[in-house]
Design a protein around this motif. Structure first.
Motif, short mmCIF file in Angstrom:
data_model
loop_
_atom_site.label_atom_id
_atom_site.label_comp_id
_atom_site.label_asym_id
_atom_site.label_seq_id
_atom_site.Cartn_x
_atom_site.Cartn_y
_atom_site.Cartn_z
N ALA A 208 0.82 -1.20 0.00
CA ALA A 208 0.00 0.00 0.00
C ALA A 208 0.86 1.25 0.00
CB ALA A 208 -0.91 0.00 1.22
N LEU A 209 0.62 2.14 -0.94
CA LEU A 209 1.35 3.40 -1.03
C LEU A 209 0.43 4.53 -0.61
CD1 LEU A 209 3.20 2.86 -4.43
CD2 LEU A 209 4.16 2.67 -2.13
N PRO A 210 0.92 5.46 0.19
CA PRO A 210 0.07 6.55 0.69
C PRO A 210 -0.15 7.63 -0.36
CG PRO A 210 2.30 6.84 1.47
CD PRO A 210 2.29 5.53 0.72
N SER A 211 -0.96 8.61 0.00
CA SER A 211 -1.13 9.78 -0.85
C SER A 211 0.23 10.44 -1.06
CB SER A 211 -2.10 10.76 -0.20
OG SER A 211 -3.36 10.15 0.03
N ARG A 212 0.46 10.96 -2.27
CA ARG A 212 1.80 11.48 -2.57
C ARG A 212 1.78 12.33 -3.83
NH1 ARG A 212 0.91 6.41 -3.98
NH2 ARG A 212 1.57 5.60 -6.02
N VAL A 213 2.81 13.13 -4.00
CA VAL A 213 3.03 13.90 -5.22
C VAL A 213 3.60 12.96 -6.27
CG1 VAL A 213 4.35 15.79 -6.26
CG2 VAL A 213 3.36 16.06 -3.98
N LEU A 214 3.14 13.10 -7.52
CA LEU A 214 3.59 12.23 -8.60
C LEU A 214 4.53 12.97 -9.54
CD1 LEU A 214 0.14 10.59 -9.53
CD2 LEU A 214 1.94 9.63 -8.08
N TYR A 254 -11.31 6.77 -9.02
CA TYR A 254 -11.56 5.35 -9.28
C TYR A 254 -11.80 4.68 -7.94
CZ TYR A 254 -10.84 0.71 -11.40
OH TYR A 254 -10.99 -0.59 -11.84
N ALA A 255 -12.93 3.97 -7.82
CA ALA A 255 -13.32 3.43 -6.52
C ALA A 255 -13.86 2.01 -6.65
CB ALA A 255 -14.37 4.32 -5.87
N GLU A 256 -13.73 1.27 -5.54
CA GLU A 256 -14.28 -0.09 -5.46
C GLU A 256 -15.06 -0.25 -4.15
OE1 GLU A 256 -12.80 -4.73 -5.00
OE2 GLU A 256 -11.53 -3.29 -6.08
N GLN A 257 -16.24 -0.85 -4.27
CA GLN A 257 -17.08 -1.18 -3.12
C GLN A 257 -17.31 -2.69 -3.12
OE1 GLN A 257 -18.91 1.01 -0.69
NE2 GLN A 257 -18.96 -1.03 0.24
N PRO A 258 -16.63 -3.44 -2.24
CA PRO A 258 -16.80 -4.90 -2.22
C PRO A 258 -18.23 -5.28 -1.85
CG PRO A 258 -14.84 -4.24 -1.02
CD PRO A 258 -15.61 -3.00 -1.28
N ALA A 259 -18.63 -6.46 -2.29
CA ALA A 259 -19.98 -6.95 -1.97
C ALA A 259 -20.07 -7.46 -0.54
CB ALA A 259 -20.37 -8.04 -2.96
N LEU A 260 -18.96 -7.92 0.02
CA LEU A 260 -18.96 -8.50 1.36
C LEU A 260 -18.08 -7.67 2.30
CD1 LEU A 260 -18.58 -12.29 0.46
CD2 LEU A 260 -20.69 -11.04 0.95
N VAL A 261 -18.46 -7.65 3.57
CA VAL A 261 -17.70 -6.91 4.57
C VAL A 261 -16.29 -7.47 4.71
CG1 VAL A 261 -17.64 -6.21 6.99
CG2 VAL A 261 -19.82 -6.34 5.79
N THR A 262 -16.14 -8.77 4.53
CA THR A 262 -14.85 -9.41 4.74
C THR A 262 -13.86 -9.16 3.61
OG1 THR A 262 -15.74 -11.43 3.75
CG2 THR A 262 -15.84 -11.24 6.16
N GLN A 263 -14.34 -8.64 2.50
CA GLN A 263 -13.47 -8.38 1.36
C GLN A 263 -12.79 -7.02 1.49
OE1 GLN A 263 -16.36 -8.93 -1.83
NE2 GLN A 263 -15.35 -10.85 -2.40
N VAL A 264 -11.54 -6.96 1.08
CA VAL A 264 -10.77 -5.72 1.13
C VAL A 264 -10.31 -5.38 -0.28
CG1 VAL A 264 -8.73 -4.57 2.08
CG2 VAL A 264 -9.97 -6.26 3.46
N PRO A 265 -10.62 -4.17 -0.77
CA PRO A 265 -10.18 -3.78 -2.11
C PRO A 265 -8.66 -3.79 -2.24
CG PRO A 265 -11.84 -2.27 -1.28
CD PRO A 265 -11.42 -3.12 -0.12
N ASP A 266 -8.20 -4.07 -3.43
CA ASP A 266 -6.77 -4.05 -3.71
C ASP A 266 -6.37 -2.61 -4.01
OD1 ASP A 266 -4.20 -4.28 -4.63
OD2 ASP A 266 -4.57 -6.10 -5.79
N GLY A 267 -5.86 -1.91 -3.00
CA GLY A 267 -5.51 -0.50 -3.18
C GLY A 267 -4.41 -0.30 -4.20
N LYS A 268 -3.46 -1.23 -4.27
CA LYS A 268 -2.36 -1.10 -5.22
C LYS A 268 -2.88 -1.15 -6.66
CE LYS A 268 2.21 -3.10 -6.24
NZ LYS A 268 2.00 -3.50 -7.64
N GLU A 269 -3.81 -2.04 -6.92
CA GLU A 269 -4.39 -2.14 -8.27
C GLU A 269 -5.16 -0.87 -8.62
OE1 GLU A 269 -7.70 -4.72 -10.80
OE2 GLU A 269 -7.56 -4.91 -8.62
#
Length: 287
Positions: A208-214, A254-269
């Protein structure tokens, strides 16, 4: 008393006027000490592209995997997108897309703003840099902010706009972004812990990479990573990439909302795909 014929009098007046004109032409103007003001150069972009056609269909298929499983008519509707309401398509445009998949819902939006300076002493590019800097500051990043307090530039622009000219819409847009953006501390807290999880494909703390200047994206750019969890609902992860190229400021969300509480979005992707789309938009604008 001597009598001067009318013709001779007119000739004398003509000679005097001619001498005055020659004097002005030779540089004896009473305003010779006033320096000439050279207007600042205009921005590179005079128009904006059609936003809902700015993202290729092949890219949308990759960003919205759930759309591929929809019937033809529904799939076409998703890929057409929904244009943002705007009153001046030469100044600001946007489009959004959303697709529900079996495991998660993914959404995408792009906003493009062409900034125009109403102050002849301030270029469009400098004005756009001020708008961009406000967004970067609202995200808790200020490494690439331009020198000098942005507020001084704003006051200068407002002073010139106040003499019978409309206020620059860029001010209202940037102020709205400032008030709507999450606090930097909230984003840092989210980045520090909620991007971890035990499900396959989820981002580990190292990934996981934090918010940053590109770097190498337009004239200035930053990425804002906002993973968060609301109560017992599934985690929602949003990545925003904002960049400026000349007098245009572009925002990709760009956002992802998983269908299940146990799922965690792939922030790197999410980060990688949002950055890739931003670079494609930058290339499209440069063409």
């Amino acid at each position: 008393m001597a009598y001067v014929p009318g013709v001779a009098l007119l000739a004398a007046l003509a000679v005097g006027c001619s001498a005055g004109a020659d004097s002005d032409a030779n540089g004896t103007d009473s305003k010779a000490g006033t320096p000439a003001v050279t207007p600042a150069p205009p921005g590179k972009y005079l128009t904006l592209p059609a936003p809902c056609r700015a993202v290729p269909r092949s890219t949308l298929k990759d960003l919205l995997p759930g759309a591929a499983e929809l019937p033809g008519d529904q799939q076409d509707k998703v890929f057409r997108g929904s244009a943002a309401v705007t009153y001046d398509t030469d100044r600001k445009v946007g489009c959004s897309w959303k697709a529900d998949g079996p495991n998660a819902t993914r959404s995408l939006s792009i906003d493009l703003e062409r900034v125009v300076s109403y102050d002849p002493a301030v270029s469009d590019d400098d004005r756009a840099d001020t708008v961009y800097a406000k967004k970067e500051k609202a995200a808790g990043l200020s490494a690439s902010a331009p020198p000098g307090p942005p507020d001084e530039k704003d006051k200068k622009g407002e002073a010139s706009e106040g003499s019978g000219k409309a206020k620059d819409p860029a001010d209202a847009d940037a102020d709205a972004t400032d008030s709507a953006a999450p606090s930097p501390s909230g984003g840092d807290d989210a980045n520090s812990g909620e991007s971890t999880g035990g499900t396959p494909g989820s981002s580990s703390p190292e990934e996981a990479l934090p918010s940053r200047v590109l770097d190498d994206l337009g004239d200035a750019a930053f990425l804002q990573d906002l993973p968060k969890k609301a109560g017992s609902t599934a985690q929602h992860h949003t990545v925003s990439v904002v960049f400026r190229t000349s007098n245009v400021v572009v925002t990709v969300r760009y956002a992802e909302q998983p269908a299940l509480v146990t799922q965690v979005p792939d922030g790197k992707e999410l980060q990688e795909k949002a950055q890739a789309l931003a670079r494609k938009l930058a290339e499209t604008l440069s063409e």
